[in-house]
Design an enzyme around this catalytic site. Structure first.
Site, short mmCIF file in Angstrom:
data_model
loop_
_atom_site.label_atom_id
_atom_site.label_comp_id
_atom_site.label_asym_id
_atom_site.label_seq_id
_atom_site.Cartn_x
_atom_site.Cartn_y
_atom_site.Cartn_z
N HIS A 1 0.84 -1.21 0.00
CA HIS A 1 0.00 0.00 0.00
C HIS A 1 0.87 1.25 0.00
CE1 HIS A 1 0.51 1.70 4.10
NE2 HIS A 1 0.72 0.45 4.46
N CYS A 2 0.26 2.36 -0.39
CA CYS A 2 0.90 3.67 -0.30
C CYS A 2 -0.07 4.61 0.41
CB CYS A 2 1.32 4.18 -1.67
SG CYS A 2 -0.04 4.36 -2.87
N TRP A 3 -0.02 5.89 0.12
CA TRP A 3 -0.86 6.84 0.84
C TRP A 3 -2.31 6.77 0.40
CZ3 TRP A 3 -2.44 9.35 4.70
CH2 TRP A 3 -3.21 10.51 4.62
N TYR B 1 -3.24 4.04 2.74
CA TYR B 1 -3.17 4.27 4.19
C TYR B 1 -4.23 5.27 4.64
CZ TYR B 1 -1.18 5.68 8.71
OH TYR B 1 -1.00 5.95 10.05
#
Length: 344
Positions: free
Chosen positions: A94-96, A123
């Site tokens: 995952h990223c932001w 996130y």
């Protein structure tokens, strides 16, 4: 290539079985991350800043091309870092916001045979889920008692007896009060503390009693989530009563190995609340190595504060364990009976 999007709830379920890789920058990760996740940043903090400026000034395409220039030479290293962590061929990424950074790493890992689960919304969506969960009702039982009563030890004994326990001080890496940081253990950020508490709550049965220590809103530098704190204040409070001498003995044992300089610093930090006379008495006692006298002086303030806090609660939700047994194990056994009988 095999990619599968997961909602935050499903992603967290999968995270109990598969490794999670957080591709955000190191500073983003330090501020807060999914408990157990490993940081595998696609960009450094400086690189992400550069790309962000380029995106604002020249648009998407130049920013993407610059990002590819940065990432390209490191592609093999990303794969090696994943291989060093797990032998599994299924991983979570995952990223932001669930955008290009996580999609790029997922594509790369897919090229070498990994099955990749992606966090929908990234996130940011996970944090929204965490905060929403704090509003869900919990069957809390709050353990109260004056400073030095051994509440943390009692919570551990309750847990050993099969009771559900939420140890906020343990998760905050702080013992509470002005003396709680004397172990020199770095505290998490408030955001990470919320994530860690949420992770523990996910392992508990919310419809069954959960013991938690009576805490103020702030534990050292971290702040208890509004939703959880509100429930703690409205939950039944069970007060234990341990003698002043027993509490002084326990506190002297707990803090006896701390340097006099650190103890004196902690006393000085609360000097305005202690008052001049009590502060001078405590500091002189510490200098003389008379920790019992110093502890008595400090407890005068903490006991008064505790009694004031109790007076502000709904008396119908406050009960006393009277008489309180002497040992933490016996106290835990008596509290376990209360947990079975009390109306939550």
């Amino acid at each position: 290539m095999s990619q599968r999007p997961y909602t935050p709830e499903l992603f967290l379920q999968q995270a109990t079985r598969h490794p999670v890789f957080d591709v955000r920058t190191p500073s983003e990760f330090r501020k807060g991350h999914i408990p157990g996740a490993r940081n595998l940043p696609l960009f450094s903090d400086e690189e992400r800043h550069e790309i962000g400026l380029l995106y604002k000034q020249q648009g998407r395409e130049p920013a993407v091309l610059r990002g590819l220039e940065m990432v390209g030479p490191r592609l093999t290293e990303y794969i090696r870092q994943v291989q060093a962590v797990t032998d599994s061929r299924q991983v979570l990424v995952h990223c932001w916001r669930g955008g290009m950074r996580s999609a790029s790493l997922a594509w790369l890992l897919g090229q070498v045979g990994y099955r990749v689960g992606l966090l929908q919304g990234g996130y940011k969506a996970y944090r929204k889920c965490v905060l929403a969960d704090y509003e869900k009702p919990l069957q809390l039982l709050v353990l109260g008692g004056m400073t030095g009563s051994g509440k943390t030890e009692i919570l551990h004994s309750l847990q050993q007896r099969g009771q559900q326990v939420l140890d906020l001080e343990g998760l905050a890496c702080h013992r509470g009060s002005a003396f709680g940081a004397l172990d020199d253990v770095e505290q998490p950020t408030t955001e990470q503390f919320e994530n860690d508490v949420h992770a523990v709550l996910q392992t508990l049965q919310p419809e069954q009693p959960i013991w938690v220590e009576d805490e103020s809103r702030r534990i050292g530098s971290v702040i208890v989530n509004d939703g959880l704190f509100r429930q703690m204040r409205n939950a039944p409070l069970v007060c234990i009563h341990v003698s002043r001498e027993a509490r002084v003995e326990r506190l002297c044992n707990d803090y006896g190995s701390v340097s006099p300089e650190k103890l004196a610093g902690a006393v000085s930090n609360i000097s305005k609340r202690l008052g001049g006379e009590k502060t001078r008495l405590a500091l002189q006692a510490i200098a003389d190595g008379d920790y019992a006298t110093a502890t008595h002086a400090v407890l005068d303030y903490y006991d008064k504060t505790y009694l004031y806090g109790i007076s502000k609660r709904n008396p119908d939700r406050v009960m006393d364990l009277d008489p309180t047994p002497e040992s933490p194990g016996a106290i835990a056994a008596a509290l376990g009976k209360i947990a079975r009988d009390v109306q939550l």
